[in-house]
Design an enzyme around this catalytic site. Structure first.
Site, PDB file in Angstrom:
ATOM      1  N   GLU A  98       2.605  11.323   0.263  1.00 53.33           N
ATOM      2  CA  GLU A  98       2.757  10.496  -0.353  1.00 53.33           C
ATOM      3  C   GLU A  98       1.704   9.880  -1.099  1.00 53.33           C
ATOM      4  OE1 GLU A  98       4.713   7.339   2.991  1.00 53.33           O
ATOM      5  OE2 GLU A  98       3.066   6.721   1.492  1.00 53.33           O
ATOM      6  N   CYS A 114      -3.107   6.767  -6.892  1.00 48.01           N
ATOM      7  CA  CYS A 114      -3.723   6.383  -5.701  1.00 48.01           C
ATOM      8  C   CYS A 114      -3.221   7.784  -4.732  1.00 48.01           C
ATOM      9  CB  CYS A 114      -2.993   5.218  -4.994  1.00 48.01           C
ATOM     10  SG  CYS A 114      -3.345   5.308  -2.984  1.00 48.01           S
ATOM     11  N   CYS A 152      -2.693  10.096  10.019  1.00 44.51           N
ATOM     12  CA  CYS A 152      -3.993   9.572  10.401  1.00 44.51           C
ATOM     13  C   CYS A 152      -4.501   9.079  11.650  1.00 44.51           C
ATOM     14  CB  CYS A 152      -3.875   7.880   9.445  1.00 44.51           C
ATOM     15  SG  CYS A 152      -5.596   7.231   9.535  1.00 44.51           S
ATOM     16  N   CYS A 197      -4.972   2.068  12.784  1.00 48.31           N
ATOM     17  CA  CYS A 197      -4.834   0.998  12.731  1.00 48.31           C
ATOM     18  C   CYS A 197      -3.379   0.073  12.679  1.00 48.31           C
ATOM     19  CB  CYS A 197      -5.055   0.589  11.471  1.00 48.31           C
ATOM     20  SG  CYS A 197      -6.615   1.241  11.320  1.00 48.31           S
ATOM     21  N   CYS A 226      -0.822  -1.014   9.889  1.00 46.19           N
ATOM     22  CA  CYS A 226      -0.251   0.526   9.260  1.00 46.19           C
ATOM     23  C   CYS A 226       0.359   0.874   9.125  1.00 46.19           C
ATOM     24  CB  CYS A 226      -1.704   1.041   8.684  1.00 46.19           C
ATOM     25  SG  CYS A 226      -1.996   3.130   8.182  1.00 46.19           S
ATOM     26  N   CYS A 241       0.981   2.160   2.495  1.00 48.88           N
ATOM     27  CA  CYS A 241       0.279   4.067   3.022  1.00 48.88           C
ATOM     28  C   CYS A 241       1.490   4.526   4.042  1.00 48.88           C
ATOM     29  CB  CYS A 241      -1.012   4.038   3.417  1.00 48.88           C
ATOM     30  SG  CYS A 241      -1.696   3.516   4.507  1.00 48.88           S
TER      31      CYS A 241
HETATM   32  S1  SF4 Z   1      -5.060   1.953   7.253  1.00 50.07           S
HETATM   33 FE1  SF4 Z   1      -3.548   3.591   8.068  1.00 50.07          FE
HETATM   34  S2  SF4 Z   1      -4.267   5.470   6.864  1.00 50.07           S
HETATM   35 FE2  SF4 Z   1      -6.251   4.311   6.669  1.00 50.07          FE
HETATM   36  S3  SF4 Z   1      -7.436   4.541   8.186  1.00 50.07           S
HETATM   37 FE3  SF4 Z   1      -5.785   3.047   9.390  1.00 50.07          FE
HETATM   38  S4  SF4 Z   1      -3.993   4.385  10.280  1.00 50.07           S
HETATM   39 FE4  SF4 Z   1      -5.198   5.426   8.974  1.00 50.07          FE
END
Ligand code: SF4
Length: 340
Positions: A92, A105, A112, A116, A119, A331
């Site tokens: 994306e 962006c 990832c 987190c 997210c 994201c």
């Molecule tokens: S916010 Fe999402 S994309 Fe960014 S480091 Fe944490 S898990 Fe990874």
């Protein structure tokens, strides 16, 4: 045979590649500005490059920005594109128009590994790193349509976990012989990885945004597993060092307000104590809900009260305007919507 994408090659790398493939140094020097200054998509238009070299390039190399397989435009003008890479993987990238700025962006990884909790990308495991060509390709994808003024590495992935590609892309973006962006127009966002790359990035002098999201280790551990490895004391000491080496005005801390998790007055006061003595700015972010998320958005009143507590105690704080809510512009959300 898959063609080699040239978008992420620095000049010395391009010269080496050309020479390995039997072309001349001068050919690389001629092709390079066409890619990064004139930003053409086609070898045919490189009028000062010999015809035989152009034919060779067409056969072996590509200048692909990625194929746009889906696109969404928000009511506020934010655009989000899902780009398919040469191996079929999808990433994306987002365009955010704002007054006189056009900010792109970019993603640095597919998926990832940071996990987190708030997210959506964190729910998709890491598939692979993006190459420098795939990172530059995202910027050129938007550049083909409008003039890009700012670039933020805040899309899918943790930039410091793919530093080799990110560093190459940055060097192309900053080079006066290539994209020639001022370092102040680029921001790298990290979840807080304090490794060697962190200090190498500081030497490039690029502004840093640290995703903080909590005022103490207990709350941050619950939201961001990376905090077990690099707890707040270590992270903030590194942030001070980053500011000193990079000579940037301040470090930006991103703080996502989550209802009844980190948005109380007490949280704000703890945050002020935590950031005491560090030249910084806090960006308060409203949460974009996504399906199945266990978090909720903080009310407008509470966002304003939180900002007030910070400002009252001398912390520079802004509330970031929420962009692209209606197209899931946090994201990783477009990819999941389309693929699932
Ligand atoms: S916010 Fe999402 S994309 Fe960014 S480091 Fe944490 S898990 Fe990874």
């Amino acid at each position: 045979m898959q063609k080699i994408n040239l978008l992420g090659y620095r000049l010395e790398q391009l010269i080496e590649l050309f020479q390995q493939m039997g072309l001349q140094k001068l050919d690389a020097k001629r092709v390079y500005p066409w890619i990064h200054v004139k930003r053409v998509k086609d070898f045919d238009v490189m009028s000062d490059v010999p015809l035989s070299v152009r034919d060779f390039c067409k056969e072996h190399f590509s200048l692909d920005r990625g194929k746009c397989v889906h696109r969404q435009i928000s009511r506020d003008g934010t655009q989000k594109a899902l780009l398919e890479m040469a191996d079929g993987e999808k990433i994306e990238t987002v365009l955010i128009p704002d007054d006189d700025r056009m900010t792109v962006c970019v993603s640095s990884q597919i998926g990832c590994a940071m996990g987190c909790k708030f997210c959506h990308t964190g729910t998709q495991s890491l598939v692979r790193n993006l190459s420098a060509s795939e990172i530059i390709g995202q910027i050129l994808f938007w550049q083909d349509q409008c003039d890009i003024t700012n670039i933020v590495f805040m899309g899918m992935g943790e930039p410091l976990m793919n530093f080799e590609s990110v560093e190459s892309a940055l060097s192309l973006l900053l080079s006066p012989q290539a994209h020639n962006y001022s370092r102040h127009r680029i921001t790298i966002s990290t979840s807080g990885i304090v490794n060697d790359s962190f200090l190498k990035l500081a030497e490039l002098g690029v502004p840093l945004a640290i995703s903080l999201h909590a005022p103490n280790d207990q709350k941050r551990n619950a939201l961001m597993p990376i905090n077990f490895r690099y707890p707040l004391k270590m992270l903030l000491e590194a942030a001070k060092e980053y500011r000193r080496i990079s000579n940037t005005k301040h470090i930006t801390f991103e703080y996502l307000l989550l209802k009844d998790v980190n948005d109380s007055r007490e949280d704000a006061i703890q945050l002020v104590r935590l950031l005491h003595g560090l030249a910084c700015k806090v960006n308060l972010i409203r949460y974009n809900d996504w399906p199945m998320s266990r978090f909720a958005r903080t009310s407008e009143d509470r966002v304003n009260a939180f900002a007030f507590e910070l400002k009252k105690r001398g912390i520079m704080a802004t509330v970031r305007q929420s962009k692209g809510d209606d197209i899931f512009a946090a994201c990783g959300q477009l990819k999941t919507q389309i693929i699932s």
